[in-house]
Design a protein around this motif. Structure first.
Motif, PDB file in Angstrom:
ATOM      1  N   PHE A  23     -39.528  30.635 -10.146  1.00 50.75           N
ATOM      2  CA  PHE A  23     -40.304  30.869 -11.215  1.00 50.75           C
ATOM      3  C   PHE A  23     -41.108  32.149 -11.243  1.00 50.75           C
ATOM      4  O   PHE A  23     -41.579  32.263 -10.170  1.00 50.75           O
ATOM      5  CB  PHE A  23     -41.038  29.629 -11.547  1.00 50.75           C
ATOM      6  CG  PHE A  23     -41.778  29.635 -12.884  1.00 50.75           C
ATOM      7  CD1 PHE A  23     -41.110  29.622 -14.188  1.00 50.75           C
ATOM      8  CD2 PHE A  23     -43.050  30.006 -13.103  1.00 50.75           C
ATOM      9  CE1 PHE A  23     -41.783  29.587 -15.311  1.00 50.75           C
ATOM     10  CE2 PHE A  23     -43.838  29.988 -14.140  1.00 50.75           C
ATOM     11  CZ  PHE A  23     -43.148  29.708 -15.332  1.00 50.75           C
ATOM     12  N   HIS A  82     -48.890  32.895 -26.168  1.00 46.80           N
ATOM     13  CA  HIS A  82     -48.601  33.495 -24.912  1.00 46.80           C
ATOM     14  C   HIS A  82     -47.498  34.471 -24.756  1.00 46.80           C
ATOM     15  O   HIS A  82     -46.479  34.082 -25.187  1.00 46.80           O
ATOM     16  CB  HIS A  82     -48.852  32.617 -23.828  1.00 46.80           C
ATOM     17  CG  HIS A  82     -48.687  32.839 -22.350  1.00 46.80           C
ATOM     18  ND1 HIS A  82     -49.138  34.148 -21.847  1.00 46.80           N
ATOM     19  CD2 HIS A  82     -48.141  32.555 -21.076  1.00 46.80           C
ATOM     20  CE1 HIS A  82     -48.940  34.104 -20.547  1.00 46.80           C
ATOM     21  NE2 HIS A  82     -48.391  33.062 -20.305  1.00 46.80           N
ATOM     22  N   GLU A  84     -46.244  36.101 -21.848  1.00 44.12           N
ATOM     23  CA  GLU A  84     -45.383  36.315 -20.836  1.00 44.12           C
ATOM     24  C   GLU A  84     -43.851  35.934 -20.969  1.00 44.12           C
ATOM     25  O   GLU A  84     -43.591  35.238 -21.961  1.00 44.12           O
ATOM     26  CB  GLU A  84     -45.739  35.251 -19.628  1.00 44.12           C
ATOM     27  CG  GLU A  84     -45.330  35.943 -18.393  1.00 44.12           C
ATOM     28  CD  GLU A  84     -45.544  34.995 -17.187  1.00 44.12           C
ATOM     29  OE1 GLU A  84     -46.757  34.173 -17.335  1.00 44.12           O
ATOM     30  OE2 GLU A  84     -45.476  35.351 -15.975  1.00 44.12           O
ATOM     31  N   ASP A  86     -41.324  34.344 -20.124  1.00 44.51           N
ATOM     32  CA  ASP A  86     -40.635  33.165 -19.908  1.00 44.51           C
ATOM     33  C   ASP A  86     -40.902  32.785 -21.588  1.00 44.51           C
ATOM     34  O   ASP A  86     -39.808  31.777 -21.847  1.00 44.51           O
ATOM     35  CB  ASP A  86     -41.043  32.494 -19.168  1.00 44.51           C
ATOM     36  CG  ASP A  86     -42.651  32.053 -18.989  1.00 44.51           C
ATOM     37  OD1 ASP A  86     -43.233  33.185 -19.407  1.00 44.51           O
ATOM     38  OD2 ASP A  86     -43.061  30.839 -18.548  1.00 44.51           O
ATOM     39  N   HIS A  87     -41.712  33.220 -22.279  1.00 44.22           N
ATOM     40  CA  HIS A  87     -41.852  32.751 -23.537  1.00 44.22           C
ATOM     41  C   HIS A  87     -41.514  33.949 -24.758  1.00 44.22           C
ATOM     42  O   HIS A  87     -41.470  33.561 -25.636  1.00 44.22           O
ATOM     43  CB  HIS A  87     -43.349  32.239 -23.883  1.00 44.22           C
ATOM     44  CG  HIS A  87     -43.821  31.270 -23.163  1.00 44.22           C
ATOM     45  ND1 HIS A  87     -43.282  29.912 -22.849  1.00 44.22           N
ATOM     46  CD2 HIS A  87     -44.773  31.380 -22.159  1.00 44.22           C
ATOM     47  CE1 HIS A  87     -43.568  29.507 -22.038  1.00 44.22           C
ATOM     48  NE2 HIS A  87     -44.831  30.184 -21.249  1.00 44.22           N
ATOM     49  N   HIS A 155     -53.207  31.972 -18.686  1.00 44.99           N
ATOM     50  CA  HIS A 155     -53.670  32.591 -17.445  1.00 44.99           C
ATOM     51  C   HIS A 155     -53.522  34.253 -17.830  1.00 44.99           C
ATOM     52  O   HIS A 155     -54.026  34.937 -16.814  1.00 44.99           O
ATOM     53  CB  HIS A 155     -52.742  32.221 -16.326  1.00 44.99           C
ATOM     54  CG  HIS A 155     -51.272  32.577 -16.334  1.00 44.99           C
ATOM     55  ND1 HIS A 155     -50.518  33.373 -15.525  1.00 44.99           N
ATOM     56  CD2 HIS A 155     -50.558  32.449 -17.078  1.00 44.99           C
ATOM     57  CE1 HIS A 155     -49.455  33.507 -15.793  1.00 44.99           C
ATOM     58  NE2 HIS A 155     -49.357  32.857 -17.063  1.00 44.99           N
ATOM     59  N   ASP A 174     -48.883  27.574 -21.672  1.00 45.02           N
ATOM     60  CA  ASP A 174     -48.987  27.228 -20.080  1.00 45.02           C
ATOM     61  C   ASP A 174     -49.954  26.278 -19.776  1.00 45.02           C
ATOM     62  O   ASP A 174     -49.845  25.489 -18.829  1.00 45.02           O
ATOM     63  CB  ASP A 174     -49.064  28.454 -19.359  1.00 45.02           C
ATOM     64  CG  ASP A 174     -47.981  29.435 -19.306  1.00 45.02           C
ATOM     65  OD1 ASP A 174     -47.151  29.097 -19.863  1.00 45.02           O
ATOM     66  OD2 ASP A 174     -48.284  30.444 -18.497  1.00 45.02           O
ATOM     67  N   HIS A 242     -44.245  24.215 -20.968  1.00 42.26           N
ATOM     68  CA  HIS A 242     -43.334  23.853 -19.565  1.00 42.26           C
ATOM     69  C   HIS A 242     -43.892  21.996 -19.275  1.00 42.26           C
ATOM     70  O   HIS A 242     -44.913  21.804 -19.386  1.00 42.26           O
ATOM     71  CB  HIS A 242     -43.855  24.430 -18.370  1.00 42.26           C
ATOM     72  CG  HIS A 242     -43.570  26.096 -18.430  1.00 42.26           C
ATOM     73  ND1 HIS A 242     -42.467  26.573 -18.607  1.00 42.26           N
ATOM     74  CD2 HIS A 242     -44.678  26.870 -18.492  1.00 42.26           C
ATOM     75  CE1 HIS A 242     -43.073  28.029 -18.893  1.00 42.26           C
ATOM     76  NE2 HIS A 242     -43.895  28.311 -18.691  1.00 42.26           N
TER      77      HIS A 242
HETATM   78 FE1  FEO Z   1     -47.389  32.301 -18.252  1.00 50.59          FE
HETATM   79 FE2  FEO Z   1     -45.110  30.058 -18.834  1.00 50.59          FE
HETATM   80  O1  FEO Z   1     -45.777  31.971 -18.882  1.00 50.59           O
END
Ligand code: FEO
Length: 415
Positions: A23, A82, A84, A86-87, A155, A174, A242
């Motif tokens: 990750f 968010h 980042e 992964d999203h 974050h 997150d 998540h």
């Molecule tokens: Fe900070 Fe799940 O991305």
């Protein structure tokens, strides 16, 4: 796979990533990780949080949208809590399938939609992003209203959370998340807290601490203030991006995150010692055993982690929660044992301040670890027991001193 119903108008979608090694490119995920998204429907339809093109996430999400009878062109709003990757890694491609959907995020998020995600061809569709701030709402019709709360630095700086008032679902992205695939071979659609056994909850508790220590720990003060913003909010369900969706016991994950945040800066850490050790030929390990004997003689729990065989991700989790650390390593070429230099570098990056600590270690023909160690830990402001070094195989006198150092460290924790 089907979407899972939270209420008649709120559904959870998820893709379990189970074959990727890491990750964020370097935190191991041997138990996988889930990417969760949500559909909220009034007269209009909102998709909350997206995913990246990772393993089969796009096709998993497609099939779950289909299970609700939703086509991408039916989506009116894409809510991005968010940005980042992964999203949002799939945002650019996904947006092409629903070109009329409006993207809703914070002002800082809006800038990232354009500049980081490159979600639109240059000069096109710039009006398709709406920036929201704390207190703004989005009425989807039929009594379904989303409200937005900025929660910066949980974050990333652009982060927010979305609350659906009628259902009481908080979409926290997150925050309140965890490593670990949520589905099982027997039940790939599993996603709720009340679908897990006691043992499975223990697994997710361990994975949520590791996730927190790896991803969020540096931002613990922001976690606390984000949670405080929802103190008067009637939350019935925590729906992170998540990990498990908490519909039976949302207080469990909220309190767990408050506890993790309290570990920050040596706050309310667990009264235990985390011993992190590396040894080239076993001499330092003999000293570790003596220190552990001293600590245990005071009745204090000890967790012993060898590096580099224990991944830094796991070391961070246990070091973050423990009140005291033992850092044990030999001198290597006038400096620290390199795997320990990496661990201490991470402690600095994650601001693991305020620990009680003891450094020990052996040396061969010359010492030198002390200088580099002192430079590494000075910014961390640790409360240190006098360190101890010895040449080669420890003598009985060395072992006596080491046992005493362990007792002194334990007494500091118990004081
Ligand atoms: Fe900070 Fe799940 O991305």
């Amino acid at each position: 796979m089907n979407a899972r119903k939270i209420t008649d108008w709120v559904y959870a979608l998820h893709a379990d990533i189970t074959n990727a090694p890491y990750f964020e490119g370097f935190w191991p995920i041997p138990q996988g990780v889930s990417l969760n998204s949500y559909i909220v429907r009034g007269n209009k339809t909102a998709l909350i949080d997206l995913y990246r093109d990772w393993e089969d996430a796009p096709s998993q999400m497609d099939s779950q949208l289909s299970s609700l009878g939703i086509k991408n062109t039916d989506i009116d709003y894409i809510i991005l809590n968010h940005l980042e990757s992964d999203h949002t890694g799939f945002l650019r491609d996904f947006r092409k399938t629903c070109p009329n959907a409006q993207i809703i995020t914070t002002a800082k998020g809006a800038a990232l939609v354009r500049n980081f995600c490159k979600a639109f061809p240059e000069g096109e569709d710039q009006d398709a992003v709406r920036a929201v701030k704390t207190g703004d709402t989005l009425d989807l019709g039929d009594g379904v209203v989303l409200s937005f709360t900025e929660t910066p630095n949980v974050h990333w700086p652009e982060t927010m959370m979305t609350f659906e008032q009628k259902s009481g679902v908080l979409f926290s992205c997150d925050a309140f998340g965890s490593y670990g695939a949520v589905g099982t071979d027997e039940n790939p659609e599993r996603i709720f807290d009340d679908e897990c056994t006691k043992e499975e909850h223990e697994h997710f508790e361990s994975e949520s601490l590791r996730y927190y220590a790896n991803i969020v720990a540096s931002f613990s003060s922001f976690v606390k203030s984000a949670i405080e913003k929802f103190a008067q909010t009637p939350i019935k369900v925590i729906a992170p991006s998540h990990g498990l969706v908490w519909r039976k016991n949302p207080a469990e994950i909220i309190n767990r995150y408050l506890k993790y945040a309290s570990y920050n800066a040596g706050g309310s850490c667990e009264k235990e010692v985390c011993v992190i050790w590396g040894s080239m030929y076993g001499n330092t390990k003999i000293g570790v055993d003596a220190v552990v004997e001293g600590i245990k003689s005071k009745g204090l729990p000890v967790r012993v982690l060898e590096i580099p065989s224990t991944d830094a991700s796991v070391v961070l989790a246990h070091a973050f929660s423990a009140a005291a650390l033992v850092i044990a390593m030999p001198t290597y070429e006038y400096k620290m044992f390199p795997p320990m230099a990496y661990i201490l570098n991470l402690f600095n990056r994650k601001h693991f301040t305020g620990k009680k600590a003891l450094r020990i270690g052996s040396w061969g023909w010359v010492g030198g670890a002390k200088k580099e160690y002192d430079e590494a830990v000075t910014p961390l402001k640790w409360d240190e027991v006098e360190s101890y070094e010895w040449q080669g195989l420890p003598s009985e006198d060395d072992l006596k001193v080491l046992r005493e150092r362990g007792i002194t460290l334990a007494q500091k924790v118990l004081a």
